[in-house]
Design a protein around this motif. Structure first.
Motif, PDB file in Angstrom:
ATOM      1  N   ASP A  91      43.436   2.393  16.871  1.00 50.83           N
ATOM      2  CA  ASP A  91      44.780   2.861  17.180  1.00 50.83           C
ATOM      3  C   ASP A  91      44.775   4.343  17.526  1.00 50.83           C
ATOM      4  O   ASP A  91      45.792   5.023  17.481  1.00 50.83           O
ATOM      5  CB  ASP A  91      45.702   2.631  15.971  1.00 50.83           C
ATOM      6  CG  ASP A  91      45.851   1.147  15.690  1.00 50.83           C
ATOM      7  OD1 ASP A  91      45.882   0.372  16.666  1.00 50.83           O
ATOM      8  OD2 ASP A  91      45.891   0.763  14.501  1.00 50.83           O
ATOM      9  N   ALA A  92      43.579   4.874  17.826  1.00 48.68           N
ATOM     10  CA  ALA A  92      43.471   6.319  18.021  1.00 48.68           C
ATOM     11  C   ALA A  92      44.249   6.784  19.242  1.00 48.68           C
ATOM     12  O   ALA A  92      44.378   6.059  20.238  1.00 48.68           O
ATOM     13  CB  ALA A  92      42.001   6.697  18.166  1.00 48.68           C
ATOM     14  N   GLU A  93      44.729   8.021  19.140  1.00 50.85           N
ATOM     15  CA  GLU A  93      45.311   8.705  20.296  1.00 50.85           C
ATOM     16  C   GLU A  93      44.145   9.156  21.170  1.00 50.85           C
ATOM     17  O   GLU A  93      43.140   9.667  20.653  1.00 50.85           O
ATOM     18  CB  GLU A  93      46.043   9.973  19.846  1.00 50.85           C
ATOM     19  CG  GLU A  93      47.328   9.744  19.096  1.00 50.85           C
ATOM     20  CD  GLU A  93      48.493   9.622  20.048  1.00 50.85           C
ATOM     21  OE1 GLU A  93      48.307   9.902  21.251  1.00 50.85           O
ATOM     22  OE2 GLU A  93      49.576   9.217  19.595  1.00 50.85           O
ATOM     23  N   ILE A  94      44.278   9.011  22.468  1.00 57.43           N
ATOM     24  CA  ILE A  94      43.164   9.415  23.333  1.00 57.43           C
ATOM     25  C   ILE A  94      43.636  10.463  24.321  1.00 57.43           C
ATOM     26  O   ILE A  94      44.680  10.305  24.972  1.00 57.43           O
ATOM     27  CB  ILE A  94      42.609   8.201  24.092  1.00 57.43           C
ATOM     28  CG1 ILE A  94      42.118   7.157  23.076  1.00 57.43           C
ATOM     29  CG2 ILE A  94      41.445   8.615  24.983  1.00 57.43           C
ATOM     30  CD1 ILE A  94      41.958   5.813  23.650  1.00 57.43           C
ATOM     31  N   TYR A  95      42.853  11.536  24.413  1.00 59.79           N
ATOM     32  CA  TYR A  95      43.156  12.603  25.359  1.00 59.79           C
ATOM     33  C   TYR A  95      42.003  12.713  26.350  1.00 59.79           C
ATOM     34  O   TYR A  95      40.840  12.761  25.963  1.00 59.79           O
ATOM     35  CB  TYR A  95      43.311  13.949  24.639  1.00 59.79           C
ATOM     36  CG  TYR A  95      44.402  13.956  23.597  1.00 59.79           C
ATOM     37  CD1 TYR A  95      45.708  14.301  23.950  1.00 59.79           C
ATOM     38  CD2 TYR A  95      44.127  13.623  22.275  1.00 59.79           C
ATOM     39  CE1 TYR A  95      46.717  14.308  22.991  1.00 59.79           C
ATOM     40  CE2 TYR A  95      45.117  13.617  21.315  1.00 59.79           C
ATOM     41  CZ  TYR A  95      46.419  13.965  21.670  1.00 59.79           C
ATOM     42  OH  TYR A  95      47.409  13.966  20.735  1.00 59.79           O
ATOM     43  N   ASP A 126      49.055   3.458  31.735  1.00 59.47           N
ATOM     44  CA  ASP A 126      50.031   2.549  31.111  1.00 59.47           C
ATOM     45  C   ASP A 126      49.661   2.244  29.660  1.00 59.47           C
ATOM     46  O   ASP A 126      50.527   1.900  28.857  1.00 59.47           O
ATOM     47  CB  ASP A 126      50.097   1.226  31.902  1.00 59.47           C
ATOM     48  CG  ASP A 126      50.772   1.436  33.249  1.00 59.47           C
ATOM     49  OD1 ASP A 126      51.409   2.504  33.409  1.00 59.47           O
ATOM     50  OD2 ASP A 126      50.633   0.578  34.134  1.00 59.47           O
ATOM     51  N   GLU A 127      48.382   2.342  29.357  1.00 62.69           N
ATOM     52  CA  GLU A 127      47.961   2.070  27.980  1.00 62.69           C
ATOM     53  C   GLU A 127      48.260   3.235  27.054  1.00 62.69           C
ATOM     54  O   GLU A 127      47.969   3.182  25.858  1.00 62.69           O
ATOM     55  CB  GLU A 127      46.453   1.744  27.938  1.00 62.69           C
ATOM     56  CG  GLU A 127      46.147   0.353  28.476  1.00 62.69           C
ATOM     57  CD  GLU A 127      44.655   0.054  28.540  1.00 62.69           C
ATOM     58  OE1 GLU A 127      43.844   0.911  28.142  1.00 62.69           O
ATOM     59  OE2 GLU A 127      44.314  -1.048  29.004  1.00 62.69           O
ATOM     60  N   GLY A 128      48.800   4.302  27.607  1.00 60.82           N
ATOM     61  CA  GLY A 128      49.226   5.408  26.766  1.00 60.82           C
ATOM     62  C   GLY A 128      48.200   6.493  26.562  1.00 60.82           C
ATOM     63  O   GLY A 128      48.363   7.350  25.695  1.00 60.82           O
ATOM     64  N   VAL A 129      47.137   6.448  27.372  1.00 57.38           N
ATOM     65  CA  VAL A 129      46.130   7.503  27.265  1.00 57.38           C
ATOM     66  C   VAL A 129      46.729   8.782  27.836  1.00 57.38           C
ATOM     67  O   VAL A 129      47.371   8.770  28.880  1.00 57.38           O
ATOM     68  CB  VAL A 129      44.860   7.104  28.035  1.00 57.38           C
ATOM     69  CG1 VAL A 129      43.886   8.255  28.085  1.00 57.38           C
ATOM     70  CG2 VAL A 129      44.238   5.882  27.407  1.00 57.38           C
ATOM     71  N   LYS A 130      46.500   9.881  27.138  1.00 60.28           N
ATOM     72  CA  LYS A 130      47.074  11.144  27.599  1.00 60.28           C
ATOM     73  C   LYS A 130      46.050  11.858  28.465  1.00 60.28           C
ATOM     74  O   LYS A 130      44.920  12.090  28.043  1.00 60.28           O
ATOM     75  CB  LYS A 130      47.454  12.002  26.402  1.00 60.28           C
ATOM     76  CG  LYS A 130      48.549  11.318  25.592  1.00 60.28           C
ATOM     77  CD  LYS A 130      48.965  12.097  24.379  1.00 60.28           C
ATOM     78  CE  LYS A 130      50.090  11.368  23.679  1.00 60.28           C
ATOM     79  NZ  LYS A 130      49.715   9.971  23.311  1.00 60.28           N
TER      80      LYS A 130
END
Lengths: 587, 149, 323
Positions: free
Chosen positions: A354-358, A380-384
């Motif tokens: 569930d990690a945030e990815i930058y 779309d998968e929410g990667v920043k």
């Protein structure tokens, strides 16, 4: 064969079989706490005691080391035996009441609270129960002989020689593996393993290098294999039914005559520790792209789980693009594959955690078929995605919310802001660079390198797979950074070229050749030694030299050296070059 | 009119010729004074050509080959090296400044090195002035006056 | 029928070529019988004005030896060219400059200074140099002008044939004379203009009896520094022998006497610059790759120009030094 009865069941076993093994064969359980098939019976726990009846005589023996003999009858559950076992179990339990294997065995044997109190009672859960398995495995299997017993009676204990870590210990971990209580532990301080190429190396000494490899067979890593260290073990050979394990195999140098060679020697990755600002090699949880790729592999050290060094799932991950590439301090070129694998990393991490990815990028180069679509999907998968070159990765040492986290500092050039992003893990997209031995290899094949250091192709547009040396082709990252589809295309093209020559059956050679005019050659033999291809032969009978047309490559060294000008270089004759000179200097 | 050196260059097909080509493809500006003759190997360069070039009016001669160990033909470049060394010694006797003959190792990837060498060598020849072999040689032909020391 | 007329002339040379003509032994009688010798200053008394008085092309054959050092040499070359049907450059000096042409490595000033001032035996306190015209009481005396450079005969006049060698081998001279007599007697066609007579098409190695190996030279020796093996190629032994770059014809005379060939027969047929070719060959077989070592070996070649261009300097590409 020997026939005997065990608890009334008749069984036939080969000579030398122990009673324990014979009982196993007919499914009669005999308790034991010190036996292990890896080594000779030790008979120290005595729990395997059984009654052996021969005619009218009966005696109690330990099943693990008592060989069968004709006509005996073995009783494993007689009253006498039950009494003996209970007594032994009570003694063991009274000394090590909290050890899991002891408690389980006591339960199996219906032994409750012991009637005795031990003078040496050890209440630890992972106490050493003196079963001797570690000593035996070290002596008999590993053959390192670094663990032994010391003292006698109730003072007996397992020790290292003189109580100190021995340099004879090869740290194989066999003792820890056989220890039933967990008293011996392997302390894994760093799982950065053996192969320099992948710092996350194989987990065992016998492993399948790549699951996609052909042939897909395991190999032994001689550097870590017990057998190659002590000459012992050979457990794999014992368990391998087809007897496929061969310790005598040696590296072989095989000479093969070939007409054409395709060089696809690949690449190295840029050593990110050269860019100290990223902390690679200094900070925990800063990985190179290849290390992370290993981590993602189901065959890898974490079995595909994304974990930080302390074994936790990261809350956030930063992926840094262009590490060493597009950087005038290191490699000015673009490594081409990084943007897309960085996006793939993001996709897989999304899938598994569930990690945030930058993503920190300079330019997002999604140049291939379907790539841009993939990029959109990642967004779309929410990667920043942050457009900016990372300035620094540092560790938070102070206490507080971000304690021990990594901080990525960079400028978001689209927002025009300086960002400090806390992450648990940093993945560096290392530049693809030429292999370290590329100069030695290219000299072997007489080919050149381009300014970026990769093999030089004959023509960058029209002939990207062949080289200046006839019959030498190049493909893949050896020629320059490229992704899999491009590599496959180039390699196929090279293979087609090679096949076309093979099917033609003959080779056209360049007409630039040297030839010796018999009329003028007096056989001074100046030229004989000059030819790197030994194309010049001295004909003893005629006392003149001759050039073998096929061996000659037309370099012209002999032409320039011939003091009689008896050698003519076709295509580059003296007259032609002098005519060029006259033309060039006419004005 | 300013003196424009006429420089003859013998470049090997595999390294320097390709390197000079790269300089061109890379749009690296290099002096137009260099007039290139391609040979398969620097080992093909016969001292006869060098002397002939001087005779025909070249002011400088540049030989370009592969780096030692990189020769497409193993060691043709070493033969060029030896010839140039002996030739330099001879040029002194002929009254030609040995700086007018230069041997450089420039690989196929060193377009920038080519640019640098070409620029520097042209400047050097410019400062040495014209060699003008034929004219100078003929000027010394019989004049009816004699010397009085 | 009148006898064919023969002229022999000696320009800037040592005189060895004249001796080489006499060296043909009894054949000289055939020459005297067949030809009418009308000009041979070395042997008999003729005056230039006798030649000047002859009609053009009246001399059948002129053997001209010596290079062109001064105005007298040039004048006679032009005169004999005009009077002769066939002009032969006889010997190395006329062919390609030979030893006199080594003077091209220095200047006329230097030569004069050495000859008229510096030599030990010279007494010249007024520092007088020869002048083309000197006025004296009785009038003027004239001596030839000393040229700046030495030239081969064909650099001054048109030459029909060459007989190389320093001097040409007498057997070759005899053979050429026989052939000429044969041509003149039997009306055979002349060989093409520019032909080199009395020599072969291969190099001296062709006539050399020594055994040759593949060459790799680590040291150069001057002939006095080593006892040369009489059976092995001299170059293989590190002695610079110009045989590989020299036209055959002499019968490898020097090497048979254990002395290296010095190149007097000139360049073989396809070679334009004997010295450049020989130095190319020699430097190619130096057994070193390190520049310092190469230099060290090259230092052992004393006077490379004098060695490689001993006979051919006037005919070489550069022709001399530019000082």
């Amino acid at each position: 064969m020997i026939t005997l009865k065990i608890d009334g069941i008749e069984v036939q076993v080969p000579e030398e079989t122990t009673v324990l093994k014979a009982a196993e064969k007919v499914g009669v359980w005999i308790p034991t706490m010190c036996h292990n098939d890896l080594f000779e019976p030790y008979a120290v726990c005595r729990l395997c005691s059984v009654e052996v009846v021969r005619g009218k005589r009966s005696r109690v023996v330990t099943a693990c080391n008592y060989p069968v003999s004709e006509g005996i009858e073995v009783l494993t559950d007689s009253e006498n035996i039950r009494w003996i076992r209970k007594f032994l179990m009570e003694l063991i339990l009274s000394r090590w009441p909290n050890v899991k294997v002891v408690k389980e065995m006591a339960e199996k044997l219906n032994v409750g609270k012991p009637r005795y109190e031990s003078l040496e009672k050890d209440e630890a859960e992972d106490a050493c129960i003196l079963c001797g398995q570690c000593v035996n495995v070290c002596r008999e299997v590993v053959q390192a002989n670094v663990i032994g017993f010391s003292y006698r009676g109730i003072k007996r204990e397992v020790v290292l020689p003189l109580g100190e870590q021995s340099d004879k210990c090869i740290v194989c971990g066999a003792c820890a593996l056989v220890c039933p209580t967990g008293h011996i532990k392997m302390v894994i301080e760093d799982y950065k393993g053996k192969k320099p190429e992948f710092t996350l190396g194989p987990k065992t000494s016998i492993y399948v290098p790549t699951m996609q490899g052909i042939p897909r067979v395991p190999v032994i890593d001689a550097e870590s294999c017990i057998h190659f260290k002590t000459g012992g073990c050979e457990v794999c050979a014992k368990v391998c039914e087809p007897h496929a394990v061969n310790y005598d195999m040696k590296d072989e140098i095989v000479e093969i005559d070939v007409g054409q060679i395709l060089l696809s020697t690949g690449y190295d990755i840029f050593d990110a520790s050269k860019m100290t600002q990223f902390g690679y090699g200094r900070l925990n949880d800063v990985y190179s792209s290849l290390e992370f790729e290993m981590m993602l592999s189901s065959m890898g050290p974490t079995s595909g789980k994304v974990l930080t060094k302390d074994g936790k799932e990261p809350r956030s991950i930063g992926i840094v693009h262009c590490v060493g590439s597009r950087d005038t301090n290191h490699h000015p070129y673009c490594s081409r594959v990084c943007c897309m694998y960085a996006l793939k990393f993001a996709h897989l991490v999304c899938d598994r955690t569930d990690a945030e990815i930058y993503q920190f990028y300079i330019d997002m180069r999604a140049f291939g078929k379907g790539y841009e679509e993939f990029y959109v999907r990642i967004l779309d998968e929410g990667v920043k995605v942050i457009r900016g070159k990372v300035a620094e990765v540092s560790e938070v040492t102070s206490s507080g919310e971000y304690k021990n986290q990594l901080i990525i500092r960079c400028e978001d050039t689209l927002a025009g802001k300086i960002l400090e992003v806390p992450v648990d893990m940093v993945i560096l997209c290392n530049a693809i660079e030429p292999r370290k031995d590329i100069d030695a290899v290219r000299r072997l094949f007489s080919i050149s390198k381009s300014p970026d250091g990769f093999f030089l192709e004959r023509h960058p547009k029209l002939d990207p797979t062949s080289t200046m040396s006839d019959g030498i082709y190049i493909a893949g990252c050896a020629q320059g950074p490229k992704d899999i589809p491009d590599t496959v295309a180039q390699a196929s093209s090279a293979a087609a070229r090679i096949l076309s020559y093979i099917s033609k059956g003959e080779v056209e050679i360049d007409p630039v050749r040297a030839w010796i005019d018999d009329k003028y050659c007096a056989g001074c033999r100046i030229c004989n030694n000059l030819c790197p291809y030994t194309a010049i032969d001295f004909i003893e009978e005629k006392k003149i030299s001759q050039i073998n047309d096929v061996l000659c490559k037309g370099c012209g060294t002999c032409v320039a050296a011939c003091p009689a000008s008896a050698i003519t270089g076709k295509g580059f004759s003296d007259a032609q070059i002098v005519a060029e000179l006259e033309g060039l200097l006419a004005i | 009119m300013e003196f424009e050196p006429r420089i003859i260059a013998f470049f090997c097909n595999w390294c320097t010729y390709t390197g000079a080509d790269l300089a061109g493809v890379s749009r690296l500006k290099s002096p137009a004074n260099i007039r290139v003759i391609r040979t398969m190997c620097s080992g093909r360069v016969d001292p006869t050509f060098i002397l002939k070039a001087f005779e025909l009016g070249a002011d400088g001669i540049l030989i370009g080959g592969c780096h030692p160990g990189d020769c497409h033909y193993s060691e043709g470049n070493y033969k060029a090296l030896r010839r140039v060394h002996l030739l330099r010694k001879m040029l002194q006797s002929f009254g030609i400044d040995e700086k007018r003959l230069r041997l450089e190792w420039i690989s196929a990837s060193e377009g920038d090195v080519y640019q640098h060498v070409a620029t520097e060598f042209t400047a050097q020849i410019r400062s040495l002035g014209p060699l003008n072999w034929k004219q100078r040689f003929e000027q010394k032909e019989p004049k009816e006056q004699l010397i009085a020391v | 029928m009148a006898k064919p007329k023969l002229a022999l002339y000696w320009a800037a040379s040592c005189g060895g070529c004249e001796v080489a003509v006499l060296d043909i032994e009894v054949k000289i009688l055939d020459v005297a019988a067949f030809f009418d010798i009308i000009f041979w200053p070395c042997a008999t008394d003729f005056k230039y004005k006798d030649v000047e008085a002859m009609p053009d092309k009246s001399i059948t054959l002129c053997l001209f030896n010596g290079s062109i050092r001064n105005s007298e040499n040039e004048k006679l070359a032009k005169l004999l060219r005009a009077k002769s049907v066939v002009l032969v450059a006889f010997g190395s000096c006329a062919h390609e400059g030979c030893i006199p042409a080594l003077a091209n490595l220095t200047t006329k000033e230097e030569i004069f200074k050495t000859v008229y001032l510096d030599t030990v035996s010279t007494y010249n306190p007024e520092k007088r140099f020869p002048q083309p015209i000197t006025k004296i009481k009785e009038g003027e005396i004239e001596i030839p002008v000393f040229y700046e450079r030495v030239k081969a005969l064909d650099q001054v006049v048109d030459v029909d044939y060459y007989i190389p060698g320093c001097p040409p081998q007498s057997t070759q001279v005899a053979a050429v004379i026989e052939a000429v007599i044969d041509i003149l007697q039997n009306g055979k066609p002349l060989p093409p203009k520019g032909t080199i007579l009395g020599a072969g098409d291969k190099t001296c190695c062709d006539e050399c009896p020594r055994t040759r190996e593949e060459k790799k030279i680590k040291h150069f020796y001057r002939p006095h520094e080593i006892f040369a093996d009489p059976n092995k190629c001299l170059l293989d032994q590190g002695i610079i022998c110009l045989g590989p770059a020299t036209r055959s014809g002499c019968g490898a005379l020097c090497v048979k006497a254990n002395v290296p060939c010095r190149g007097c027969y000139g360049a073989p047929p396809n070679v334009h610059d004997q010295g450049a070719k020989m130095m190319s060959a020699i430097s190619s077989v130096i057994d070193a790759q390190d520049p310092a070592e190469i230099d060290k070996i090259i230092q052992e070649i004393v006077d490379p120009v004098g060695t490689f261009y001993r006979f051919s300097l006037a005919h070489s590409t550069l022709k001399g030094a530019n000082l």
